[in-house]
Scaffold this motif. Structure first.
Motif, PDB file in Angstrom:
ATOM      1  N   HIS A  39       0.842  -1.187   0.000  1.00 43.73           N
ATOM      2  CA  HIS A  39       0.000   0.000   0.000  1.00 43.73           C
ATOM      3  C   HIS A  39       0.877   1.237   0.000  1.00 43.73           C
ATOM      4  CE1 HIS A  39      -3.675  -2.264   0.655  1.00 43.73           C
ATOM      5  NE2 HIS A  39      -3.002  -2.987   1.513  1.00 43.73           N
ATOM      6  N   GLY A  40       1.919   1.220  -0.806  1.00 45.65           N
ATOM      7  CA  GLY A  40       2.859   2.326  -0.806  1.00 45.65           C
ATOM      8  C   GLY A  40       2.311   3.539  -1.513  1.00 45.65           C
ATOM      9  N   ASN A  41       3.054   4.644  -1.402  1.00 39.66           N
ATOM     10  CA  ASN A  41       2.650   5.897  -2.010  1.00 39.66           C
ATOM     11  C   ASN A  41       3.888   6.734  -2.209  1.00 39.66           C
ATOM     12  OD1 ASN A  41       1.394   8.143  -2.906  1.00 39.66           O
ATOM     13  ND2 ASN A  41       0.443   8.695  -0.974  1.00 39.66           N
ATOM     14  N   GLU A  42       4.035   7.320  -3.396  1.00 38.01           N
ATOM     15  CA  GLU A  42       5.225   8.114  -3.631  1.00 38.01           C
ATOM     16  C   GLU A  42       5.179   9.442  -2.922  1.00 38.01           C
ATOM     17  OE1 GLU A  42       2.855   8.662  -7.465  1.00 38.01           O
ATOM     18  OE2 GLU A  42       2.768   7.522  -5.640  1.00 38.01           O
ATOM     19  N   HIS A  43       4.034   9.803  -2.380  1.00 40.23           N
ATOM     20  CA  HIS A  43       3.905  11.018  -1.597  1.00 40.23           C
ATOM     21  C   HIS A  43       3.719  10.634  -0.143  1.00 40.23           C
ATOM     22  CE1 HIS A  43       3.661  13.449  -5.150  1.00 40.23           C
ATOM     23  NE2 HIS A  43       2.728  12.661  -5.626  1.00 40.23           N
ATOM     24  N   ALA A  44       3.805  11.627   0.721  1.00 36.97           N
ATOM     25  CA  ALA A  44       3.526  11.370   2.121  1.00 36.97           C
ATOM     26  C   ALA A  44       2.090  10.902   2.272  1.00 36.97           C
ATOM     27  CB  ALA A  44       3.744  12.649   2.940  1.00 36.97           C
ATOM     28  N   ARG A  45       1.863   9.948   3.160  1.00 36.56           N
ATOM     29  CA  ARG A  45       0.511   9.463   3.369  1.00 36.56           C
ATOM     30  C   ARG A  45      -0.369  10.569   3.923  1.00 36.56           C
ATOM     31  NH1 ARG A  45      -0.440   4.045   3.492  1.00 36.56           N
ATOM     32  NH2 ARG A  45       1.356   2.681   3.288  1.00 36.56           N
ATOM     33  N   PRO A  46      -1.663  10.580   3.582  1.00 34.86           N
ATOM     34  CA  PRO A  46      -2.548  11.577   4.165  1.00 34.86           C
ATOM     35  C   PRO A  46      -2.690  11.331   5.655  1.00 34.86           C
ATOM     36  CG  PRO A  46      -3.798   9.917   2.948  1.00 34.86           C
ATOM     37  CD  PRO A  46      -2.350   9.669   2.675  1.00 34.86           C
ATOM     38  N   THR A  47      -2.972  12.390   6.376  1.00 36.52           N
ATOM     39  CA  THR A  47      -3.204  12.246   7.795  1.00 36.52           C
ATOM     40  C   THR A  47      -4.468  11.453   8.031  1.00 36.52           C
ATOM     41  OG1 THR A  47      -4.520  14.249   7.923  1.00 36.52           O
ATOM     42  CG2 THR A  47      -2.135  14.505   8.186  1.00 36.52           C
ATOM     43  N   GLN A  48      -4.659  10.991   9.263  1.00 38.18           N
ATOM     44  CA  GLN A  48      -5.871  10.234   9.558  1.00 38.18           C
ATOM     45  C   GLN A  48      -7.101  11.070   9.279  1.00 38.18           C
ATOM     46  OE1 GLN A  48      -6.030   8.716  13.520  1.00 38.18           O
ATOM     47  NE2 GLN A  48      -8.024   7.744  13.259  1.00 38.18           N
ATOM     48  N   GLU A  49      -7.023  12.364   9.570  1.00 35.16           N
ATOM     49  CA  GLU A  49      -8.171  13.235   9.315  1.00 35.16           C
ATOM     50  C   GLU A  49      -8.466  13.304   7.834  1.00 35.16           C
ATOM     51  OE1 GLU A  49      -9.460  17.505  11.005  1.00 35.16           O
ATOM     52  OE2 GLU A  49      -7.742  17.564   9.669  1.00 35.16           O
ATOM     53  N   GLN A  50      -7.399  13.413   7.001  1.00 34.84           N
ATOM     54  CA  GLN A  50      -7.625  13.451   5.559  1.00 34.84           C
ATOM     55  C   GLN A  50      -8.185  12.136   5.056  1.00 34.84           C
ATOM     56  OE1 GLN A  50      -3.599  14.471   4.525  1.00 34.84           O
ATOM     57  NE2 GLN A  50      -4.145  16.571   4.031  1.00 34.84           N
ATOM     58  N   ALA A  51      -7.662  11.033   5.568  1.00 35.60           N
ATOM     59  CA  ALA A  51      -8.133   9.726   5.121  1.00 35.60           C
ATOM     60  C   ALA A  51      -9.595   9.510   5.450  1.00 35.60           C
ATOM     61  CB  ALA A  51      -7.293   8.621   5.780  1.00 35.60           C
ATOM     62  N   GLU A  52     -10.068  10.166   6.517  1.00 35.77           N
ATOM     63  CA  GLU A  52     -11.467  10.011   6.907  1.00 35.77           C
ATOM     64  C   GLU A  52     -12.337  11.129   6.356  1.00 35.77           C
ATOM     65  OE1 GLU A  52     -11.323   9.828  11.094  1.00 35.77           O
ATOM     66  OE2 GLU A  52     -10.535   7.776  11.168  1.00 35.77           O
ATOM     67  N   GLY A  53     -11.740  11.935   5.469  1.00 38.98           N
ATOM     68  CA  GLY A  53     -12.537  12.961   4.801  1.00 38.98           C
ATOM     69  C   GLY A  53     -12.290  14.349   5.329  1.00 38.98           C
ATOM     70  N   GLY A  54     -11.062  14.613   5.836  1.00 38.26           N
ATOM     71  CA  GLY A  54     -10.727  15.967   6.243  1.00 38.26           C
ATOM     72  C   GLY A  54     -11.465  16.423   7.472  1.00 38.26           C
ATOM     73  N   GLY A  55     -12.001  15.497   8.259  1.00 40.78           N
ATOM     74  CA  GLY A  55     -12.683  15.875   9.476  1.00 40.78           C
ATOM     75  C   GLY A  55     -14.109  16.298   9.268  1.00 40.78           C
ATOM     76  N   HIS A  56     -14.579  16.280   8.033  1.00 40.10           N
ATOM     77  CA  HIS A  56     -15.936  16.724   7.745  1.00 40.10           C
ATOM     78  C   HIS A  56     -16.818  15.575   7.269  1.00 40.10           C
ATOM     79  CE1 HIS A  56     -14.959  21.000   8.119  1.00 40.10           C
ATOM     80  NE2 HIS A  56     -13.822  20.703   7.512  1.00 40.10           N
ATOM     81  N   ALA A  57     -16.225  14.560   6.692  1.00 42.79           N
ATOM     82  CA  ALA A  57     -17.019  13.500   6.106  1.00 42.79           C
ATOM     83  C   ALA A  57     -17.402  12.470   7.144  1.00 42.79           C
ATOM     84  CB  ALA A  57     -16.224  12.821   4.987  1.00 42.79           C
ATOM     85  N   GLY A  58     -18.520  11.800   6.893  1.00 45.40           N
ATOM     86  CA  GLY A  58     -18.959  10.738   7.774  1.00 45.40           C
ATOM     87  C   GLY A  58     -18.250   9.449   7.452  1.00 45.40           C
ATOM     88  N   HIS A  59     -18.501   8.420   8.259  1.00 45.86           N
ATOM     89  CA  HIS A  59     -17.825   7.150   8.077  1.00 45.86           C
ATOM     90  C   HIS A  59     -18.249   6.468   6.783  1.00 45.86           C
ATOM     91  CE1 HIS A  59     -15.927   7.321  11.980  1.00 45.86           C
ATOM     92  NE2 HIS A  59     -17.093   7.584  12.563  1.00 45.86           N
ATOM     93  N   ASP A  60     -19.386   6.845   6.203  1.00 42.48           N
ATOM     94  CA  ASP A  60     -19.858   6.212   4.980  1.00 42.48           C
ATOM     95  C   ASP A  60     -19.346   6.904   3.720  1.00 42.48           C
ATOM     96  OD1 ASP A  60     -21.279   4.345   6.464  1.00 42.48           O
ATOM     97  OD2 ASP A  60     -23.105   5.575   6.493  1.00 42.48           O
ATOM     98  N   THR A  61     -18.545   7.954   3.885  1.00 45.88           N
ATOM     99  CA  THR A  61     -18.035   8.676   2.736  1.00 45.88           C
ATOM    100  C   THR A  61     -17.059   7.805   1.950  1.00 45.88           C
ATOM    101  OG1 THR A  61     -18.207  10.772   3.898  1.00 45.88           O
ATOM    102  CG2 THR A  61     -16.778  10.716   1.978  1.00 45.88           C
ATOM    103  N   PRO A  62     -17.267   7.632   0.640  1.00 47.25           N
ATOM    104  CA  PRO A  62     -16.325   6.850  -0.145  1.00 47.25           C
ATOM    105  C   PRO A  62     -14.943   7.494  -0.105  1.00 47.25           C
ATOM    106  CG  PRO A  62     -18.342   7.294  -1.378  1.00 47.25           C
ATOM    107  CD  PRO A  62     -18.374   8.155  -0.160  1.00 47.25           C
ATOM    108  N   PRO A  63     -13.881   6.708   0.071  1.00 53.32           N
ATOM    109  CA  PRO A  63     -12.544   7.288   0.121  1.00 53.32           C
ATOM    110  C   PRO A  63     -12.160   7.868  -1.227  1.00 53.32           C
ATOM    111  CG  PRO A  63     -12.422   4.897   0.013  1.00 53.32           C
ATOM    112  CD  PRO A  63     -13.877   5.242   0.200  1.00 53.32           C
ATOM    113  N   ALA A  64     -11.383   8.935  -1.178  1.00 53.99           N
ATOM    114  CA  ALA A  64     -10.893   9.522  -2.418  1.00 53.99           C
ATOM    115  C   ALA A  64      -9.841   8.599  -3.015  1.00 53.99           C
ATOM    116  CB  ALA A  64     -10.304  10.900  -2.140  1.00 53.99           C
ATOM    117  N   GLY A  65      -9.799   8.537  -4.336  1.00 54.57           N
ATOM    118  CA  GLY A  65      -8.841   7.675  -5.010  1.00 54.57           C
ATOM    119  C   GLY A  65      -7.675   8.464  -5.561  1.00 54.57           C
TER     120      GLY A  65
END
Length: 319
Positions: A39-65
């Motif tokens: 699950h590598g990434n050539e950029h820094a991994r997003p923060t947990q907040e970003q991974a969960e939708g920037g702190g605004h999205a709910g748990h059902d929000t589809p992850p960004a690709g």
């Protein structure tokens, strides 16, 4: 893995300097990862907040690709990490499984085995390409990128017969040449392209699904005979400004379902993973030709808007 993944890194100063030359493979060479993490990434991994939708999205929000080069056991092996601005190049890549084998079996989605999107970091240049796959699993397509700078390549696909589901993998691409930074185009709800006017209605909301409706007209008259394109009367790609997160946008209805009309309205359902600015690219087909209308929108909070229709960008949009 026998084939190394070439991952190009860039000096941040180049991306912020006007009038400089965007050099590739000179002062900074490619970094080769012989065994990239699953699950590598050539950029820094997003923060947990970003991974969960920037702190605004709910748990059902589809992850960004598109933020990762590897996901679900598959890796995007971009074999052309650099091109020269303004010159045609053969863009080549392979999707590899966890064992390093080239993927050769895909499930068709929207009439294609794989959709390839190339967008500049400033979201001014956009290309929706349909590459061809060789028997060994190598994909290729000609491409001309008009301006020097950083680009992101997105491979949107679904492996056949697998549990991975739909995946969007992303990798960086650089175009060398004289570089001039550009700003994200201002917010707009009307786009003008090739004599067509496209009006956007609806609001992109963080953490909640919403309808985006686009109405196509020409010469002041609604267009009611749109032609199917990629299994729908329109194809919409949404990218988040900054990290270029790729949103999965779904058309509402399809040609021949008995209820969906061929224009003037094209409807989509989208969910923004976070607040912020996004760039929307609508592809639609009429009279045998595909056109692309672009919009800048803001999800969450207020953003400056422009009533002036956005015209065709100087570098154009390609297919």
């Amino acid at each position: 893995m026998n084939t190394g993944l070439r991952i190009t890194t860039f000096a941040a100063a180049l991306a912020a300097t006007f009038g400089t030359t965007y050099g590739v493979g000179q002062a900074v060479g490619p970094v080769v990862a012989e065994n990239p993490p699953k699950h590598g990434n050539e950029h820094a991994r997003p923060t947990q907040e970003q991974a969960e939708g920037g702190g605004h999205a709910g748990h059902d929000t589809p992850p960004a690709g598109g933020l990762q080069i590897s996901e679900g056991g598959y890796t995007l092996d971009l074999q052309t990490p650099r091109v020269t601005a303004g010159k045609q190049a053969d863009l080549r890549f392979t999707v590899r499984d966890a064992a390093g084998r080239a993927l050769t079996a895909y499930q068709r989605e929207h009439d294609k085995e794989l959709h390839l999107i190339v967008a500049s970091r400033d979201l001014v240049t956009y290309r929706h390409l349909h590459p061809t796959r060789a028997a060994d699993g190598t994909w290729s397509t000609p491409v001309v990128l008009p301006r020097a700078g950083g680009y992101r390549v997105f491979a949107d696909f679904t492996p056949a017969g697998k549990d991975a589901g739909n995946l969007t993998l992303g990798a960086d691409l650089a175009a060398s040449g004289p570089y001039r930074a550009r700003q994200l185009p201002p917010a707009n709800t009307t786009a003008r392209i090739d004599g067509y006017h496209v009006k956007l209605a609806g609001t992109l909301r963080p953490g909640a699904a919403s309808e985006l409706k686009l109405r196509v007209s020409r010469d002041g008259r609604p267009v009611t005979d749109l032609q199917p394109y990629l299994g729908a009367y329109g194809h919409l790609v949404a990218l988040r400004s900054g990290d270029l997160a790729y949103l999965h946008v779904h058309p509402n209805g399809e040609p021949g379902d008995g209820t969906t009309t061929p224009g003037p309205d094209i409807s989509f359902t989208a969910t923004a993973p976070s607040s912020g600015s996004y760039r929307l690219f609508l592809d639609f087909k009429h009279e045998g030709k595909v056109h692309t209308a672009a919009f800048t929108v803001h999800a969450g909070g207020a953003a400056p808007a422009s009533d002036t229709p956005e015209g065709h960008e100087a570098d154009g949009h390609g297919h």
